[in-house]
Write an enzyme that holds these catalytic residues in place. Structure first.
Site, short mmCIF file in Angstrom:
data_model
loop_
_atom_site.label_atom_id
_atom_site.label_comp_id
_atom_site.label_asym_id
_atom_site.label_seq_id
_atom_site.Cartn_x
_atom_site.Cartn_y
_atom_site.Cartn_z
N ASP A 17 48.17 59.06 50.89
CA ASP A 17 47.25 57.98 50.51
C ASP A 17 46.87 58.13 49.04
OD1 ASP A 17 45.54 55.85 50.65
OD2 ASP A 17 43.97 56.89 51.77
C1 SPV Z 1 41.25 53.83 54.52
O1 SPV Z 1 41.21 53.60 55.73
O2 SPV Z 1 42.31 53.89 53.91
C2 SPV Z 1 40.03 53.98 53.77
C3 SPV Z 1 38.87 54.50 54.44
O3 SPV Z 1 40.05 53.74 52.60
S1 SPV Z 1 38.88 56.18 54.17
O4 SPV Z 1 40.10 56.73 54.67
O5 SPV Z 1 37.71 56.64 54.89
O6 SPV Z 1 38.73 56.40 52.75
MG MG Z 2 41.91 53.50 51.81
#
Ligand code: SPV
Ligand code: MG
Length: 564
Positions: A74
């Protein structure tokens, strides 16, 4: 909770027709309307569809789970257009709105403008952008070390996004990451106020502590200036009522669809590897039919019947080959005439080959005399035990069950060119027989009677007209001048034609059992005409021959080549 009275279902049950509302409007209502809305995470088309079927009102297209499902981190490793492709699939198969987790907007204000344009073109209802620096890192990984974007610069992105949207209801959520980055309530409020003034439709306050304290502290000071959205991943034990009381507009269940999937896959795959018992797993998982349902396979089948040209192939064929044949000497000592080799293979094998070449694979053959010698691969044999006492109609009736869908009926001693069968398959009447107008084939005195056809008109082959006629009469009288052709032993029946044949044979056999037992096909045709049933005649010119005698067999040898 929005419209919820039972306290369990967090989602409003939509009234019929409400889903025809624009997705943007649905999302706006979910985020700005009264009560607590829920956005459930999905990361691909199938999970999005399942979220909708579970009756959630909206989808959170999470950067964490979208990237994880691509095998990536991510950290903006997937390009924004790659993510957009997935979003398009998700949007296409759902009717509830999608709020896209747009990270930092993939660049500066200009990238946000382009992103909003492209999201709108894919019918994505809204975007959430966060005040971190590209490339971002997930908020739960070293959050304190993540720098926040300058407030002015982030406000520019919000303004650019809002100025770009074409649909007034497209939703832009501004996400404040100051709690994540280790800042306090003052910084969070300052940013939320600035983003609100810049035009954000809602503010997402993110927190990673295991209680709702930061969120509740913010809500006490926020004074309902703009709708607030939260992501209660770490404080999921806080009862939703607390959020309702605090005035929160919507919450995002940000990653549990993916986590359910991972849990199920890890468990089941691990067990399967150990047990090697696919059958046991089979009983625990959804059926393949359920997969087809989710793909809406039925809709395509219905569309195919509407839009595809009608197949010209007959569904099946029935070949009548039960009789020995009277004029073949020792050639039929051990086999019926249909198994006499002509052009190097049994007549029956040639007929089956022609059917196969024209797309007909489902072939039944009515056998009787020396039935054990009838061995043609792929052909279903049906036994007419009364073959030596009955006429051809009884043989056909033995195969009555096979008269279903488009069916061609053929004599087992007639060879015809492919083109004759193709022309027959293109006809669309319920009952069509083929008659030859050439009279040029080799009829011998020793042969049985010839089935001559009187049609409603004569064909004109020169001008290619009159090729189809109504059957008026069948006769054996060769001296008649009003005869138009000779039936060659080929008939095509549509599905309704099959129904007519079956019911007429049934009626015939119960009304006149003795006549039925001896009946020829020609007699049956006359009965149909007498009963007012339309029988069409397709005229051809030559291109076929029958094998009626040992002389026909030797003639075929001297011809030395097969029909093609
Ligand atoms: C996501 O779901 O990608 C988010 C929320 O941005 S978090 O993972 O809590 O940052
Ligand atoms: Mg996110």
């Amino acid at each position: 909770m929005k419209g919820s009275s039972d306290g369990v279902s967090l989602n409003r049950i939509k009234a019929d027709g409400e889903k025809t509302m624009r997705k943007t409007t649905q999302l706006r209502q979910l985020i700005s309307g009264p009560g607590l809305g829920v956005l459930m995470e999905a990361h691909n088309a199938l999970s999005a569809k399942l979220v909708e079927e579970a009756r959630f009102e909206g989808i959170w297209a999470s950067s964490l789970t979208l990237s994880a499902s691509m095998g990536l981190r991510d950290n903006n490793e997937a390009s924004w257009t790659q993510t957009l492709d997935t979003l398009e699939f998700m949007s296409d198969c759902t009717s509830i709105p999608i709020l896209f987790d747009g990270d930092t907007g993939f660049g500066n204000f200009n990238n946000v403008r382009r992103l909003v344009r492209k999201l709108e073109s894919r019918n994505i209802a809204g975007v959430c952008i966060e005040d971190k620096i590209f490339p971002k890192t997930n908020s739960f990984i070293s959050g304190e070390q993540q720098a926040l974007a300058p407030i002015d610069e982030f406000c520019g992105k919000i303004k650019a996004g809002k100025d770009t949207q074409q649909d007034d209801d497209f939703v832009l959520v501004a996400r404040v990451e100051s709690f994540i980055a280790g800042w306090g309530i003052e910084e969070t409020l300052k940013r939320a106020l600035a983003y609100s003034s810049a035009g954000a439709d809602a503010i997402l306050i993110h927190s990673k502590i295991d209680s709702a304290d930061q969120i509740l502290a913010f809500m006490e000071r926020w004074d309902s200036r703009k709708p607030v959205v939260i992501v209660p991943t770490t404080y999921c034990r806080t009862p939703p009522d607390v959020f309702v009381q605090a005035g929160i507009s919507a919450m995002i269940w940000a990653n549990h669809t993916l986590r359910i999937t991972i849990t199920a896959l890890q468990k089941e795959l691990g067990e399967l590897k150990q047990s090697n018992d696919l059958a046991a797993l089979n009983d625990r998982v959804v059926t393949v039919q359920e997969v087809f349902r989710l793909q809406d396979a039925e809709e395509l089948q219905a569309a195919e019947t509407r839009y595809l040209p009608r197949e010209t192939t007959a569904g099946g064929a029935v070949i009548l080959a039960a009789s020995k044949g009277d004029n073949f000497g020792s050639l039929t000592d051990d086999k019926p005439k249909a198994m006499i080799p002509i052009f190097g293979k049994p007549i029956l094998a040639s007929i089956v080959g022609i059917f196969n070449d024209c797309g007909i694979k489902d072939i039944s053959c009515v056998v009787g005399y020396k039935k054990e010698s009838v061995t043609i691969p792929g052909v279903r044999c049906i036994d007419n035990e009364q073959y030596d006492k009955t006429g051809l109609l009884v043989s056909l009736n033995t195969a009555a069950e096979q008269l279903a869908g488009d069916t061609v009926i053929a004599y087992g001693d007639v060879l015809f060119e492919h083109s004759v069968l193709r022309e027959l398959l293109e006809t669309d009447a319920d009952i069509t027989m083929v008659a030859d107008t050439s009279h040029c084939h080799n009829q011998r005195d020793s042969c049985g009677p010839v089935d001559l056809v009187v049609g409603s008109n004569r064909p004109n082959f020169k001008f290619k007209t009159g090729r189809i006629a109504d059957l008026v009469e069948m006769t054996h009288d060769k001296s008649r001048s009003d005869v138009h052709g000779e039936w060659i032993g080929l008939i095509r029946l549509s599905e309704s034609g099959c129904d007519i044949f079956r019911s007429q044979m049934e009626a015939f056999s119960s009304e006149e059992p003795e006549a039925f037992a001896r009946a020829t096909m020609a007699e049956f045709f006359m009965r149909l005409v007498a009963n007012g049933i339309s029988v069409k005649v397709l005229y051809v010119y030559g291109r076929w021959f029958d094998i009626d005698s040992i002389e026909d067999v030797s003639d075929a040898y001297t011809m030395g080549d097969s029909l093609s």
